[in-house]
Design a protein around this motif. Structure first.
Motif, PDB file in Angstrom:
ATOM      1  N   THR A 104       0.826  -1.210   0.000  1.00 61.50           N
ATOM      2  CA  THR A 104       0.000   0.000   0.000  1.00 61.50           C
ATOM      3  C   THR A 104       0.861   1.260   0.000  1.00 61.50           C
ATOM      4  N   HIS A 105       2.060   1.183   0.581  1.00 57.55           N
ATOM      5  CA  HIS A 105       2.966   2.324   0.519  1.00 57.55           C
ATOM      6  C   HIS A 105       3.452   2.551  -0.918  1.00 57.55           C
ATOM      7  N   LEU A 106       3.614   1.474  -1.674  1.00 62.50           N
ATOM      8  CA  LEU A 106       3.981   1.621  -3.078  1.00 62.50           C
ATOM      9  C   LEU A 106       2.846   2.297  -3.851  1.00 62.50           C
ATOM     10  N   LEU A 107       1.613   1.949  -3.504  1.00 63.67           N
ATOM     11  CA  LEU A 107       0.477   2.625  -4.140  1.00 63.67           C
ATOM     12  C   LEU A 107       0.518   4.123  -3.865  1.00 63.67           C
ATOM     13  N   CYS A 108       0.865   4.495  -2.634  1.00 64.17           N
ATOM     14  CA  CYS A 108       0.953   5.912  -2.283  1.00 64.17           C
ATOM     15  C   CYS A 108       2.007   6.626  -3.116  1.00 64.17           C
ATOM     16  N   ALA A 109       3.079   5.914  -3.440  1.00 59.83           N
ATOM     17  CA  ALA A 109       4.129   6.508  -4.264  1.00 59.83           C
ATOM     18  C   ALA A 109       3.682   6.675  -5.713  1.00 59.83           C
ATOM     19  N   LEU A 110       2.829   5.761  -6.162  1.00 61.29           N
ATOM     20  CA  LEU A 110       2.370   5.798  -7.554  1.00 61.29           C
ATOM     21  C   LEU A 110       1.180   6.732  -7.762  1.00 61.29           C
ATOM     22  N   LEU A 111       0.421   6.969  -6.691  1.00 58.73           N
ATOM     23  CA  LEU A 111      -0.788   7.785  -6.788  1.00 58.73           C
ATOM     24  C   LEU A 111      -0.670   8.949  -5.796  1.00 58.73           C
ATOM     25  N   PRO A 112      -0.319  10.145  -6.252  1.00 59.20           N
ATOM     26  CA  PRO A 112      -0.026  11.272  -5.351  1.00 59.20           C
ATOM     27  C   PRO A 112      -1.266  12.006  -4.852  1.00 59.20           C
ATOM     28  N   TYR A 113      -2.152  11.254  -4.188  1.00 54.73           N
ATOM     29  CA  TYR A 113      -3.384  11.848  -3.676  1.00 54.73           C
ATOM     30  C   TYR A 113      -3.524  11.532  -2.188  1.00 54.73           C
ATOM     31  N   PRO A 114      -4.260  12.345  -1.444  1.00 55.06           N
ATOM     32  CA  PRO A 114      -4.498  12.026  -0.030  1.00 55.06           C
ATOM     33  C   PRO A 114      -5.242  10.705   0.109  1.00 55.06           C
ATOM     34  N   THR A 121      -5.659  -6.763   5.495  1.00 55.79           N
ATOM     35  CA  THR A 121      -6.048  -8.042   6.090  1.00 55.79           C
ATOM     36  C   THR A 121      -5.123  -9.143   5.575  1.00 55.79           C
ATOM     37  N   GLU A 122      -5.449 -10.366   5.937  1.00 55.64           N
ATOM     38  CA  GLU A 122      -4.652 -11.506   5.498  1.00 55.64           C
ATOM     39  C   GLU A 122      -4.875 -11.835   4.029  1.00 55.64           C
ATOM     40  N   THR A 123      -6.037 -11.489   3.488  1.00 49.99           N
ATOM     41  CA  THR A 123      -6.385 -11.908   2.131  1.00 49.99           C
ATOM     42  C   THR A 123      -6.455 -10.783   1.111  1.00 49.99           C
ATOM     43  N   TYR A 124      -6.529  -9.542   1.565  1.00 47.21           N
ATOM     44  CA  TYR A 124      -6.572  -8.428   0.626  1.00 47.21           C
ATOM     45  C   TYR A 124      -6.182  -7.138   1.353  1.00 47.21           C
ATOM     46  N   ALA A 125      -5.891  -6.130   0.542  1.00 47.70           N
ATOM     47  CA  ALA A 125      -5.674  -4.782   1.071  1.00 47.70           C
ATOM     48  C   ALA A 125      -6.410  -3.811   0.169  1.00 47.70           C
ATOM     49  N   ARG A 126      -6.928  -2.753   0.771  1.00 45.52           N
ATOM     50  CA  ARG A 126      -7.553  -1.717  -0.045  1.00 45.52           C
ATOM     51  C   ARG A 126      -7.101  -0.357   0.449  1.00 45.52           C
ATOM     52  N   LEU A 127      -7.027   0.568  -0.496  1.00 47.12           N
ATOM     53  CA  LEU A 127      -6.647   1.937  -0.177  1.00 47.12           C
ATOM     54  C   LEU A 127      -7.580   2.871  -0.938  1.00 47.12           C
ATOM     55  N   ASP A 128      -8.167   3.833  -0.229  1.00 45.46           N
ATOM     56  CA  ASP A 128      -9.067   4.804  -0.838  1.00 45.46           C
ATOM     57  C   ASP A 128      -8.339   6.136  -0.993  1.00 45.46           C
ATOM     58  N   PHE A 129      -8.378   6.677  -2.186  1.00 47.21           N
ATOM     59  CA  PHE A 129      -7.709   7.938  -2.485  1.00 47.21           C
ATOM     60  C   PHE A 129      -8.736   9.046  -2.719  1.00 47.21           C
ATOM     61  N   HIS A 130      -8.434  10.221  -2.183  1.00 50.55           N
ATOM     62  CA  HIS A 130      -9.321  11.371  -2.311  1.00 50.55           C
ATOM     63  C   HIS A 130      -9.004  12.097  -3.621  1.00 50.55           C
ATOM     64  N   THR A 131      -9.725  11.750  -4.664  1.00 47.01           N
ATOM     65  CA  THR A 131      -9.523  12.357  -5.976  1.00 47.01           C
ATOM     66  C   THR A 131     -10.692  12.001  -6.880  1.00 47.01           C
ATOM     67  N   ILE A 190      10.679   3.769   2.467  1.00 47.53           N
ATOM     68  CA  ILE A 190      11.077   2.883   1.378  1.00 47.53           C
ATOM     69  C   ILE A 190      12.064   3.688   0.553  1.00 47.53           C
ATOM     70  N   ASN A 191      13.301   3.268   0.581  1.00 49.05           N
ATOM     71  CA  ASN A 191      14.395   4.062   0.033  1.00 49.05           C
ATOM     72  C   ASN A 191      14.128   4.531  -1.394  1.00 49.05           C
ATOM     73  N   GLY A 192      14.058   5.871  -1.552  1.00 52.22           N
ATOM     74  CA  GLY A 192      13.847   6.460  -2.862  1.00 52.22           C
ATOM     75  C   GLY A 192      12.430   6.394  -3.377  1.00 52.22           C
ATOM     76  N   VAL A 193      11.494   5.889  -2.538  1.00 55.38           N
ATOM     77  CA  VAL A 193      10.123   5.671  -3.012  1.00 55.38           C
ATOM     78  C   VAL A 193       9.082   6.385  -2.146  1.00 55.38           C
ATOM     79  N   ASP A 194       9.114   6.157  -0.828  1.00 56.17           N
ATOM     80  CA  ASP A 194       8.049   6.667   0.031  1.00 56.17           C
ATOM     81  C   ASP A 194       8.572   6.936   1.434  1.00 56.17           C
TER      82      ASP A 194
END
Length: 233
Positions: A104-114, A121-131, A190-194
């Motif tokens: 999910t931290h990589l997603l934050c680096a790829l998508l520059p939104y709040p 969880t053990e089976t999935y992760a989700r991230l909601d972006f304000h955009t 994350i070195n050079g990423v986030d």
């Protein structure tokens, strides 16, 4: 307060501890390797083991009654205060959390939104972006694959609350703010990423994330775009 061993070493899967309290559906220990529910990440499960008995840890939560204490919710009659125990984390579940949380931290680096919501969880992760901007699923997958393959080192350090105040852009989350009052804040790098405040458990290199896939992109509202991750296969 419970000594939080997982903050410094997410690979630590066991420790010796002593029961210092009962209540809220479980027991409080003087130290633990179990991460409590918080910041969007599910709490650890596992086992408490004494010489005579073994208890299943059904969940781990922050105490509502004693700030700084961590409650281990267990099945059955709890061990008495003063009982020495061994704490054991459910290792495969912890590893899934570590992989997804770092992803999910990589997603934050790829998508520059709040960020205005997350679930790990053990089976999935989700991230909601304000955009209101649309996301390209294939481009996002390619970005994740690249950052995983580049094997960026992942680590953490502590900064003062004053340092955080001087760099408000470090906080990406709109819904979860870093805890205050301790004088310092844990940041995940994350070195050079986030780089952002985070108290969760993570892998030590992005290569350890392995194969994660963007399973779904949803428009949840006019200003919310949700990205859901799963494991390949």
């Amino acid at each position: 307060m419970t000594e939080e061993l997982f903050r410094e070493d997410a690979t630590l899967l066991g420790c010796d501890a002593t029961v210092v309290g009962q209540g809220e559906g479980g027991v409080t220990l003087d130290r633990t390797v179990c991460y409590p529910l918080g910041g969007g990440q599910a709490g650890d499960t596992g086992w408490l083991v004494s010489r005579e008995q073994r208890w299943r840890i059904a969940d781990t939560r922050k105490s509502k009654e004693s700030p700084g204490a961590i409650v281990h919710l267990i099945d059955g009659e709890p061990p008495a205060v003063g009982t020495p125990v061994r704490v054991e984390v459910d290792a495969p579940r912890r590893q899934a959390h570590r992989r997804f949380h770092t992803a999910t931290h990589l997603l934050c680096a790829l998508l520059p939104y709040p960020v205005d919501g997350c679930s790990i969880t053990e089976t999935y992760a989700r991230l909601d972006f304000h955009t209101d901007q649309p996301f390209d699923k294939d481009a996002l997958q390619a970005g994740l694959d690249r950052l995983v393959a580049e094997a960026h080192p992942v680590g953490h350090r502590w900064i003062s609350e004053e340092e955080l105040d001087a760099n408000p852009g470090l906080v990406r989350s709109m819904s979860v703010q870093p805890p205050r009052g301790l004088g310092r804040v844990r940041v995940l790098e994350i070195n050079g990423v986030d780089l952002q405040p985070c108290g969760g458990t993570h892998v030590s290199n992005t290569a350890e994330i392995g194969a994660v896939v963007v399973t779904k992109i949803e428009k949840k509202s006019a200003m919310t775009r949700r990205v859901v991750l799963g494991f390949a296969g």
